[in-house]
Scaffold this motif. Structure first.
Motif, PDB file in Angstrom:
ATOM      1  N   ARG A  18      90.067  -7.807-101.487  1.00 52.29           N
ATOM      2  CA  ARG A  18      90.434  -7.518-100.147  1.00 52.29           C
ATOM      3  C   ARG A  18      90.309  -8.585 -98.799  1.00 52.29           C
ATOM      4  O   ARG A  18      90.398  -9.149 -98.599  1.00 52.29           O
ATOM      5  CB  ARG A  18      90.939  -5.939 -99.708  1.00 52.29           C
ATOM      6  CG  ARG A  18      91.876  -5.394-100.413  1.00 52.29           C
ATOM      7  CD  ARG A  18      92.418  -4.411 -99.829  1.00 52.29           C
ATOM      8  NE  ARG A  18      91.205  -3.457 -99.434  1.00 52.29           N
ATOM      9  CZ  ARG A  18      90.557  -1.948-100.136  1.00 52.29           C
ATOM     10  NH1 ARG A  18      90.922  -2.544-101.119  1.00 52.29           N
ATOM     11  NH2 ARG A  18      89.075  -1.690-100.035  1.00 52.29           N
ATOM     12  N   VAL A  19      88.927  -8.667 -99.135  1.00 57.32           N
ATOM     13  CA  VAL A  19      87.937  -9.957 -98.177  1.00 57.32           C
ATOM     14  C   VAL A  19      88.613 -11.252 -98.724  1.00 57.32           C
ATOM     15  O   VAL A  19      88.493 -11.792 -97.588  1.00 57.32           O
ATOM     16  CB  VAL A  19      86.044  -9.272 -98.338  1.00 57.32           C
ATOM     17  CG1 VAL A  19      85.314 -10.366 -97.545  1.00 57.32           C
ATOM     18  CG2 VAL A  19      86.026  -7.984 -98.245  1.00 57.32           C
ATOM     19  N   HIS A  21      90.885 -12.877 -99.780  1.00 54.94           N
ATOM     20  CA  HIS A  21      92.158 -12.263 -99.918  1.00 54.94           C
ATOM     21  C   HIS A  21      92.258 -12.856 -97.378  1.00 54.94           C
ATOM     22  O   HIS A  21      93.360 -13.692 -97.523  1.00 54.94           O
ATOM     23  CB  HIS A  21      93.471 -11.521-100.344  1.00 54.94           C
ATOM     24  CG  HIS A  21      93.069 -11.378-101.349  1.00 54.94           C
ATOM     25  ND1 HIS A  21      93.390 -11.847-101.703  1.00 54.94           N
ATOM     26  CD2 HIS A  21      93.333 -10.401-101.809  1.00 54.94           C
ATOM     27  CE1 HIS A  21      93.359 -12.003-103.349  1.00 54.94           C
ATOM     28  NE2 HIS A  21      93.627 -10.793-103.519  1.00 54.94           N
ATOM     29  N   MET A  22      91.843 -12.397 -96.986  1.00 50.49           N
ATOM     30  CA  MET A  22      91.645 -12.190 -95.525  1.00 50.49           C
ATOM     31  C   MET A  22      91.150 -13.467 -94.964  1.00 50.49           C
ATOM     32  O   MET A  22      91.715 -14.116 -94.023  1.00 50.49           O
ATOM     33  CB  MET A  22      90.972 -10.864 -94.954  1.00 50.49           C
ATOM     34  CG  MET A  22      90.628 -10.796 -93.200  1.00 50.49           C
ATOM     35  SD  MET A  22      89.590  -9.936 -92.820  1.00 50.49           S
ATOM     36  CE  MET A  22      88.194 -10.888 -93.728  1.00 50.49           C
ATOM     37  N   LYS A  25      93.758 -16.057 -95.740  1.00 47.73           N
ATOM     38  CA  LYS A  25      95.260 -15.960 -94.109  1.00 47.73           C
ATOM     39  C   LYS A  25      94.408 -17.066 -93.436  1.00 47.73           C
ATOM     40  O   LYS A  25      95.196 -17.390 -92.530  1.00 47.73           O
ATOM     41  CB  LYS A  25      95.240 -15.062 -94.249  1.00 47.73           C
ATOM     42  CG  LYS A  25      95.550 -14.002 -95.492  1.00 47.73           C
ATOM     43  CD  LYS A  25      96.337 -12.908 -95.345  1.00 47.73           C
ATOM     44  CE  LYS A  25      97.231 -12.705 -96.491  1.00 47.73           C
ATOM     45  NZ  LYS A  25      97.495 -11.051 -96.437  1.00 47.73           N
ATOM     46  N   CYS A  56      81.915 -12.793 -91.509  1.00 47.98           N
ATOM     47  CA  CYS A  56      81.717 -12.209 -92.109  1.00 47.98           C
ATOM     48  C   CYS A  56      80.618 -11.682 -93.371  1.00 47.98           C
ATOM     49  O   CYS A  56      80.055 -12.618 -94.698  1.00 47.98           O
ATOM     50  CB  CYS A  56      82.679 -11.848 -93.338  1.00 47.98           C
ATOM     51  SG  CYS A  56      82.957 -10.904 -94.052  1.00 47.98           S
ATOM     52  N   SER A  89      91.226 -16.934-103.905  1.00 47.65           N
ATOM     53  CA  SER A  89      91.377 -16.110-103.262  1.00 47.65           C
ATOM     54  C   SER A  89      92.408 -15.732-104.385  1.00 47.65           C
ATOM     55  O   SER A  89      92.718 -14.477-105.126  1.00 47.65           O
ATOM     56  CB  SER A  89      91.953 -15.733-101.871  1.00 47.65           C
ATOM     57  OG  SER A  89      93.348 -14.661-102.286  1.00 47.65           O
ATOM     58  N   LYS A 167      99.870  -3.938 -86.432  1.00 41.17           N
ATOM     59  CA  LYS A 167     100.650  -4.670 -86.647  1.00 41.17           C
ATOM     60  C   LYS A 167     101.364  -5.305 -86.529  1.00 41.17           C
ATOM     61  O   LYS A 167     102.572  -6.059 -86.279  1.00 41.17           O
ATOM     62  CB  LYS A 167     100.110  -5.165 -88.044  1.00 41.17           C
ATOM     63  CG  LYS A 167     100.823  -6.847 -88.799  1.00 41.17           C
ATOM     64  CD  LYS A 167     100.116  -6.100 -90.284  1.00 41.17           C
ATOM     65  CE  LYS A 167     100.408  -7.634 -90.670  1.00 41.17           C
ATOM     66  NZ  LYS A 167     100.714  -7.285 -92.435  1.00 41.17           N
TER      67      LYS A 167
END
Length: 236
Positions: A18-19, A21-22, A25, A56, A89, A167
């Motif tokens: 998930r990190v 993928h973020m 983006k 991060c 990703s 969101k």
């Protein structure tokens, strides 16, 4: 330089995925900083041209069951790699049914970050998918431009509402304006506001709570003022 790591825990694997993928983006190119105890994903686009800066930080012991690295030297035991975020990703999109994930630094005609995913199988045999992600090794003279950004001590600290709720609201506000104003105060109140020539829309959240403020040096900050802090954000 050497680097190899392994993830076997499904929850850690999903979180790490998930990190990535973020990050994909947020920017096309990112820097991966590898140290004995930590990994950093760094985005350092120029703010003046509308870019994103991000730091991060992942504690390696929270994700990896095996982790080995050797930096450029004993005095500079670090590795800085530049890679395309989407490539990493994409390589991790097959990990939902994976047994293990292995990542290592290799040289296959060109420097690579090799990602190997061992998939679960109904039989005793396993299936392994390997991705060789091209990288650029960042020379030491450029490391100074990739350090953790200095952030001023905050005026307000507030617990956010559900991110899914925020969101949905922000996505709708994008139809009104390309800018969003965020206001928060020490009474646990948060406002999201956008406006155009014809309309002004504000969403109010109350009772969110204010966690203790901590300075960049690690000390507590006394919260005396209940006036709201305001931030203007451009929606993309």
């Amino acid at each position: 330089m050497k680097f190899r790591a392994k993830i076997v825990d499904a929850a850690c694997l999903n979180h790490f995925t998930r990190v990535t993928h973020m990050i994909a983006k947020l920017a096309k190119i990112c820097t991966l900083r590898i140290r004995p105890a930590k990994l950093n994903f760094i985005l350092s686009d120029k703010i003046a041209s509308g870019g994103v800066r991000m730091w991060c930080e992942l504690e390696q012991e929270n994700f990896f069951s095996e982790f080995q690295m050797e930096g450029v030297s004993a005095d500079n035991n670090e590795i800085y790699l530049e890679l395309t975020s989407e490539n990493l990703s994409r390589a991790l999109r097959t990990v939902q049914n994976a047994r293990t994930l292995k990542i290592k630094l290799t040289n296959k005609y060109f420097p690579c970050l090799t990602v190997s995913v061992e998939l679960q199988s109904v039989s005793s045999s396993s299936r392994i998918i390997t991705h060789d992600i091209p990288i650029n090794v960042i020379p030491r003279k450029l490391w100074k431009d990739l350090q953790e950004p200095l952030v001023p001590d905050p005026d307000v600290s507030i617990n956010l509402p559900l991110l899914k709720t925020m969101k949905n609201i922000v996505e709708k506000m994008k139809n009104i304006s390309s800018h969003l104003v965020i206001e928060a105060n020490l009474n646990g109140e948060l406002n999201l506001k956008t406006e155009s020539e014809l309309v002004c829309i504000t969403t109010h959240f109350k009772g969110l709570g204010n966690p203790p403020l901590v300075s960049s040096e690690g000390g507590a900050i006394h919260q005396l003022d209940s006036q709201p802090a305001q931030l203007s954000w451009k929606l993309s």
